[in-house]
Design a protein around this motif. Structure first.
Motif, PDB file in Angstrom:
ATOM      1  N   ILE A 217       0.868  -1.181   0.000  1.00  0.00           N
ATOM      2  CA  ILE A 217       0.000   0.000   0.000  1.00  0.00           C
ATOM      3  C   ILE A 217       0.901   1.227   0.000  1.00  0.00           C
ATOM      4  O   ILE A 217       1.785   1.347   0.859  1.00  0.00           O
ATOM      5  CB  ILE A 217      -0.924   0.023   1.229  1.00  0.00           C
ATOM      6  N   PRO A 218       0.703   2.142  -0.942  1.00  0.00           N
ATOM      7  CA  PRO A 218       1.555   3.341  -0.983  1.00  0.00           C
ATOM      8  C   PRO A 218       1.489   4.091   0.337  1.00  0.00           C
ATOM      9  O   PRO A 218       0.422   4.350   0.872  1.00  0.00           O
ATOM     10  CB  PRO A 218       0.951   4.165  -2.125  1.00  0.00           C
ATOM     11  N   MET A 219       2.647   4.431   0.859  1.00  0.00           N
ATOM     12  CA  MET A 219       2.709   5.141   2.137  1.00  0.00           C
ATOM     13  C   MET A 219       2.720   6.640   1.886  1.00  0.00           C
ATOM     14  O   MET A 219       3.380   7.126   0.977  1.00  0.00           O
ATOM     15  CB  MET A 219       3.972   4.721   2.890  1.00  0.00           C
ATOM     16  N   GLY A 220       1.964   7.359   2.678  1.00  0.00           N
ATOM     17  CA  GLY A 220       1.903   8.806   2.525  1.00  0.00           C
ATOM     18  C   GLY A 220       0.641   9.242   1.805  1.00  0.00           C
ATOM     19  O   GLY A 220      -0.297   8.469   1.600  1.00  0.00           O
ATOM     20  N   LEU A 221       0.632  10.489   1.403  1.00  0.00           N
ATOM     21  CA  LEU A 221      -0.541  11.058   0.759  1.00  0.00           C
ATOM     22  C   LEU A 221      -0.699  10.504  -0.654  1.00  0.00           C
ATOM     23  O   LEU A 221       0.286  10.174  -1.320  1.00  0.00           O
ATOM     24  CB  LEU A 221      -0.426  12.585   0.710  1.00  0.00           C
ATOM     25  N   PRO A 222      -1.938  10.390  -1.131  1.00  0.00           N
ATOM     26  CA  PRO A 222      -2.162   9.843  -2.477  1.00  0.00           C
ATOM     27  C   PRO A 222      -1.682  10.790  -3.559  1.00  0.00           C
ATOM     28  O   PRO A 222      -1.598  12.005  -3.366  1.00  0.00           O
ATOM     29  CB  PRO A 222      -3.682   9.674  -2.525  1.00  0.00           C
ATOM     30  N   GLU A 223      -1.391  10.225  -4.722  1.00  0.00           N
ATOM     31  CA  GLU A 223      -1.000  11.030  -5.868  1.00  0.00           C
ATOM     32  C   GLU A 223      -2.236  11.621  -6.550  1.00  0.00           C
ATOM     33  O   GLU A 223      -3.330  11.048  -6.487  1.00  0.00           O
ATOM     34  CB  GLU A 223      -0.216  10.184  -6.871  1.00  0.00           C
ATOM     35  N   PHE A 224      -2.041  12.747  -7.204  1.00  0.00           N
ATOM     36  CA  PHE A 224      -3.146  13.419  -7.907  1.00  0.00           C
ATOM     37  C   PHE A 224      -3.530  12.611  -9.146  1.00  0.00           C
ATOM     38  O   PHE A 224      -2.677  12.174  -9.912  1.00  0.00           O
ATOM     39  CB  PHE A 224      -2.729  14.831  -8.300  1.00  0.00           C
ATOM     40  N   VAL A 225      -4.823  12.400  -9.313  1.00  0.00           N
ATOM     41  CA  VAL A 225      -5.361  11.669 -10.467  1.00  0.00           C
ATOM     42  C   VAL A 225      -6.182  12.634 -11.308  1.00  0.00           C
ATOM     43  O   VAL A 225      -6.967  13.419 -10.763  1.00  0.00           O
ATOM     44  CB  VAL A 225      -6.231  10.477 -10.020  1.00  0.00           C
ATOM     45  N   THR A 226      -6.017  12.577 -12.606  1.00  0.00           N
ATOM     46  CA  THR A 226      -6.783  13.443 -13.505  1.00  0.00           C
ATOM     47  C   THR A 226      -7.892  12.640 -14.177  1.00  0.00           C
ATOM     48  O   THR A 226      -7.619  11.846 -15.078  1.00  0.00           O
ATOM     49  CB  THR A 226      -5.876  14.052 -14.597  1.00  0.00           C
ATOM     50  N   PRO A 227      -9.141  12.797 -13.711  1.00  0.00           N
ATOM     51  CA  PRO A 227     -10.235  12.107 -14.400  1.00  0.00           C
ATOM     52  C   PRO A 227     -10.339  12.595 -15.847  1.00  0.00           C
ATOM     53  O   PRO A 227     -10.208  13.798 -16.118  1.00  0.00           O
ATOM     54  CB  PRO A 227     -11.475  12.516 -13.594  1.00  0.00           C
ATOM     55  N   ALA A 228     -10.544  11.684 -16.773  1.00  0.00           N
ATOM     56  CA  ALA A 228     -10.584  12.072 -18.185  1.00  0.00           C
ATOM     57  C   ALA A 228     -11.477  11.125 -18.959  1.00  0.00           C
ATOM     58  O   ALA A 228     -11.579   9.941 -18.633  1.00  0.00           O
ATOM     59  CB  ALA A 228      -9.172  12.062 -18.782  1.00  0.00           C
ATOM     60  N   PHE A 229     -12.164  11.675 -19.970  1.00  0.00           N
ATOM     61  CA  PHE A 229     -12.940  10.844 -20.890  1.00  0.00           C
ATOM     62  C   PHE A 229     -12.990  11.546 -22.231  1.00  0.00           C
ATOM     63  O   PHE A 229     -12.739  12.748 -22.343  1.00  0.00           O
ATOM     64  CB  PHE A 229     -14.344  10.567 -20.349  1.00  0.00           C
ATOM     65  N   SER A 230     -13.308  10.782 -23.267  1.00  0.00           N
ATOM     66  CA  SER A 230     -13.302  11.296 -24.632  1.00  0.00           C
ATOM     67  C   SER A 230     -14.727  11.412 -25.152  1.00  0.00           C
ATOM     68  O   SER A 230     -15.696  11.039 -24.477  1.00  0.00           O
ATOM     69  CB  SER A 230     -12.494  10.358 -25.535  1.00  0.00           C
ATOM     70  N   LEU A 231     -14.858  11.924 -26.368  1.00  0.00           N
ATOM     71  CA  LEU A 231     -16.178  12.032 -26.992  1.00  0.00           C
ATOM     72  C   LEU A 231     -16.812  10.662 -27.191  1.00  0.00           C
ATOM     73  O   LEU A 231     -18.037  10.523 -27.195  1.00  0.00           O
ATOM     74  CB  LEU A 231     -16.063  12.749 -28.351  1.00  0.00           C
ATOM     75  N   GLN A 232     -15.962   9.648 -27.343  1.00  0.00           N
ATOM     76  CA  GLN A 232     -16.482   8.302 -27.556  1.00  0.00           C
ATOM     77  C   GLN A 232     -17.004   7.672 -26.257  1.00  0.00           C
ATOM     78  O   GLN A 232     -17.822   6.755 -26.301  1.00  0.00           O
ATOM     79  CB  GLN A 232     -15.396   7.389 -28.148  1.00  0.00           C
ATOM     80  N   THR A 233     -16.543   8.168 -25.133  1.00  0.00           N
ATOM     81  CA  THR A 233     -16.896   7.533 -23.853  1.00  0.00           C
ATOM     82  C   THR A 233     -17.758   8.414 -22.952  1.00  0.00           C
ATOM     83  O   THR A 233     -18.122   7.990 -21.853  1.00  0.00           O
ATOM     84  CB  THR A 233     -15.621   7.149 -23.093  1.00  0.00           C
ATOM     85  N   TRP A 234     -18.106   9.616 -23.392  1.00  0.00           N
ATOM     86  CA  TRP A 234     -18.807  10.542 -22.499  1.00  0.00           C
ATOM     87  C   TRP A 234     -20.167  10.005 -22.062  1.00  0.00           C
ATOM     88  O   TRP A 234     -20.564  10.157 -20.897  1.00  0.00           O
ATOM     89  CB  TRP A 234     -18.956  11.918 -23.143  1.00  0.00           C
ATOM     90  N   ALA A 235     -20.897   9.351 -22.978  1.00  0.00           N
ATOM     91  CA  ALA A 235     -22.216   8.833 -22.620  1.00  0.00           C
ATOM     92  C   ALA A 235     -22.093   7.754 -21.548  1.00  0.00           C
ATOM     93  O   ALA A 235     -22.862   7.724 -20.567  1.00  0.00           O
ATOM     94  CB  ALA A 235     -22.913   8.280 -23.861  1.00  0.00           C
ATOM     95  N   THR A 236     -21.120   6.865 -21.720  1.00  0.00           N
ATOM     96  CA  THR A 236     -20.909   5.807 -20.727  1.00  0.00           C
ATOM     97  C   THR A 236     -20.547   6.388 -19.372  1.00  0.00           C
ATOM     98  O   THR A 236     -21.077   5.967 -18.327  1.00  0.00           O
ATOM     99  CB  THR A 236     -19.784   4.866 -21.200  1.00  0.00           C
ATOM    100  N   VAL A 237     -19.656   7.377 -19.379  1.00  0.00           N
ATOM    101  CA  VAL A 237     -19.218   7.995 -18.124  1.00  0.00           C
ATOM    102  C   VAL A 237     -20.385   8.680 -17.419  1.00  0.00           C
ATOM    103  O   VAL A 237     -20.541   8.572 -16.195  1.00  0.00           O
ATOM    104  CB  VAL A 237     -18.079   8.997 -18.400  1.00  0.00           C
ATOM    105  N   ILE A 238     -21.231   9.366 -18.166  1.00  0.00           N
ATOM    106  CA  ILE A 238     -22.360  10.069 -17.551  1.00  0.00           C
ATOM    107  C   ILE A 238     -23.358   9.084 -16.962  1.00  0.00           C
ATOM    108  O   ILE A 238     -23.875   9.276 -15.845  1.00  0.00           O
ATOM    109  CB  ILE A 238     -23.034  10.993 -18.587  1.00  0.00           C
ATOM    110  N   VAL A 239     -23.646   7.999 -17.696  1.00  0.00           N
ATOM    111  CA  VAL A 239     -24.582   6.989 -17.185  1.00  0.00           C
ATOM    112  C   VAL A 239     -24.031   6.353 -15.906  1.00  0.00           C
ATOM    113  O   VAL A 239     -24.748   6.188 -14.906  1.00  0.00           O
ATOM    114  CB  VAL A 239     -24.858   5.916 -18.255  1.00  0.00           C
ATOM    115  N   LEU A 240     -22.753   5.993 -15.927  1.00  0.00           N
ATOM    116  CA  LEU A 240     -22.143   5.390 -14.743  1.00  0.00           C
ATOM    117  C   LEU A 240     -22.101   6.387 -13.581  1.00  0.00           C
ATOM    118  O   LEU A 240     -22.344   6.017 -12.422  1.00  0.00           O
ATOM    119  CB  LEU A 240     -20.732   4.921 -15.077  1.00  0.00           C
ATOM    120  N   GLY A 241     -21.816   7.657 -13.898  1.00  0.00           N
ATOM    121  CA  GLY A 241     -21.807   8.674 -12.849  1.00  0.00           C
ATOM    122  C   GLY A 241     -23.179   8.875 -12.234  1.00  0.00           C
ATOM    123  O   GLY A 241     -23.313   9.014 -11.011  1.00  0.00           O
ATOM    124  N   ALA A 242     -24.211   8.879 -13.075  1.00  0.00           N
ATOM    125  CA  ALA A 242     -25.578   9.015 -12.566  1.00  0.00           C
ATOM    126  C   ALA A 242     -25.940   7.836 -11.677  1.00  0.00           C
ATOM    127  O   ALA A 242     -26.638   7.988 -10.656  1.00  0.00           O
ATOM    128  CB  ALA A 242     -26.556   9.128 -13.735  1.00  0.00           C
TER     129      ALA A 242
END
Length: 529
Positions: A217-242
């Protein structure tokens, strides 16, 4: 944060500190277990518990609530990770969208809507989640790799049994004995999941068991993650987010209701949604598992003396200190031990309240519960909730339709001396809900009044009338007028005002009357013409 003088008393602060520490101890093994079960790793469970636990405690609407990864959210996130092909950036984009949707739900004051979800739907859903959690632990307890779907766990069961690791089975059995059989006098001091986690890890290490473990398990504070999605995946991401937003909101607000019932207080549902949404948004940027208000941890906090936001903050800071200083100690925790802890969680989630009433509860409610349960386990979580709500609405509509009564009858005895024979005027009584589900029954009564010279439609016993019913009433009047049969309507209160506002050509205000006497007088005049 603002505190009252009473909130600053030593007794109150001591209760919040002890409640927060106790909740943190309970949360530790669950956060690790949910992280592993979700497929994102044990560290993700800790990151989510710390981030959401801290933010929701500060900005949420339930002062003593403890938030973090929960069984239902872990299951949905595992499904999300599978759908996006294991791409963590896409999964975190769904978490981010879910947090935004939760904040919007709070902004539009949708927090109170959870009270309108029928209990059989919630029962079937929660029991289904419990079974999913239990089924997903079958491979780890046998020493096989974890899977992401309950059906897959059942399909792989024969192969897993044939290659079972007896050491993992032993650890799971001993873990189950501890979490189920530890006396409450001990669990109040040291939670049984933590007892099992420590004892079984020591046993596995000292005995030299060769079993799958959590790993580094990484020790210390977590690293910054950049959430990202493309035009091809935006519908899937929105449905999953909802999906995450809906489940997280329901989970959190139900926990808030439990906290209210225990403490005799009242939470702020819309503020709670805002706090949960903000916390889940930040989880997306640290790679944390999304979560919600956790019922068991909240009750533990309350029972230990937690009554204010301080307890939730203490819970999160306690986990943060463990992450910074004790993360390496979790490396050798066997997955079989976490599986045993999660099986206990799954068993506790099952709704025994309604299971005990399977023989005596209304068949319709049991049918809804069973359908939601089956869809939850074998199809999709949100499909299950949606289908359950639709089924419940359909059953309610059916019951309301049966309550509506349309009766064609001769005039009452006191009107027989008025010079109008029974065959001259017919009274059509509408009794009960008049809406789209019952309009066809009104139109079916047209033939029964064809042989009369005037018709009085009595709607005094109608509690409500929707637009479909208003149009059906107008259609009936139009049809009778085409046969030169005058019609008068008796209607009162708000329903009359709605009909007048409708301004329908075949339902003018002069046809509407408050009393039956007035309507009969108009009918008499129409016959005299």
């Amino acid at each position: 944060m603002m505190f009252s003088t009473q909130g600053l008393s030593l007794t109150r602060i001591r209760g919040d500190l002890f409640g927060g520490l106790t909740a943190g101890v309970v949360a530790l093994p669950l956060a690790l277990a949910f992280g592993v079960a979700s497929g994102a790793g044990a560290a993700a469970g800790l990151y989510g518990a710390i981030t959401l636990g801290l933010i929701a405690a500060i900005f949420g609407g339930t002062r003593m609530q403890i938030s973090g990864p929960t069984g239902p959210m872990a299951v949905v996130f595992a499904s999300t990770l599978t759908v996006v092909g294991g791409q963590i950036h896409l999964a975190m984009a769904a978490v981010l969208v879910g947090g935004v949707i939760q904040m919007l739900l709070g902004a539009f004051k949708a927090g109170g809507l959870v009270r309108f979800i029928p209990y059989p739907v919630l029962s079937g859903f929660m029991s289904g989640i419990g079974i999913i959690i239990i089924l997903l632990q079958i491979p780890p307890l046998l020493g096989a790799p974890p899977v992401s779907a309950p059906l897959l766990a059942l399909q792989q069961l024969p192969a897993a049994l044939s290659a079972a690791n007896l050491q993992t089975v032993l650890l799971t059995v001993l873990t189950l004995i501890i979490v189920f059989r530890t006396p409450m006098s001990i669990s109040r001091v040291v939670p049984s999941p933590l007892v099992a986690l420590c004892l079984m890890t020591v046993l596995a290490v000292t005995a030299g068991f060769e079993v799958p473990v959590i790993g580094e398990i990484p020790m210390g504070l977590p690293e910054f993650v950049t959430p990202a999605f493309s035009l091809q995946t935006w519908a899937t991401v929105i449905v999953l987010g909802a999906t995450l937003a809906l489940l997280g909101s329901i989970d959190s607000l139900l926990t808030s209701l439990v906290a209210d019932s225990v403490t005799r207080t009242r939470h702020q549902p819309n503020r709670e949604l805002f706090g949960q949404g903000l916390g889940n948004m930040l989880c997306a940027f640290v790679g944390g598992l999304p979560g919600a208000g956790a019922t068991m941890r909240t009750v533990v906090n309350i029972k230990a003396g937690g009554r204010d936001r301080i307890s939730g903050v203490v819970h999160a800071l306690f986990l943060l200190l463990l992450l910074i200083g004790a993360a390496p100690l979790a490396t050798n925790i066997p997955l079989a031990v976490l599986a045993g802890i999660l099986i206990k969680v799954g068993v506790d989630i099952l709704d025994y309240r309604i299971l005990k009433l399977l023989r005596t509860a209304p068949r319709t409610d049991i049918t809804v519960m069973a359908a939601v349960f089956g869809l939850t386990v074998f199809v999709d979580l949100i499909v299950a909730v949606g289908a359950g709500v639709v089924m419940s609405m359909g059953l309610i509509i059916h019951q309301l339709t049966r309550q509506a009564n349309f009766r064609v009858c001769p005039l009452e005895e006191k009107y027989k001396g008025s010079g109008m024979l029974d065959g001259d005027v017919r009274l059509l009584e509408v009794d009960g809900p008049f809406f789209f589900g019952s309009t066809s029954r009104l139109l079916d009564r047209v033939d029964q009044v064809m042989g009369t010279r005037a018709v009085v439609i009595d709607c005094r016993r109608v509690p409500f009338m929707d637009l479909s019913a208003q149009f059906a009433l107008e259609d009936m009047i139009e049809r009778l007028k085409s046969l030169n049969i005058p019609v008068v309507v008796v209607v009162q209160g708000d329903i009359r005002k709605e009909l007048e506002k409708l301004n329908a050509p075949h339902l003018p205000p002069e046809l509407l009357h408050e009393t039956l006497d007035d309507a009969l007088l108009v009918a008499r005049r129409a016959l005299a013409v």
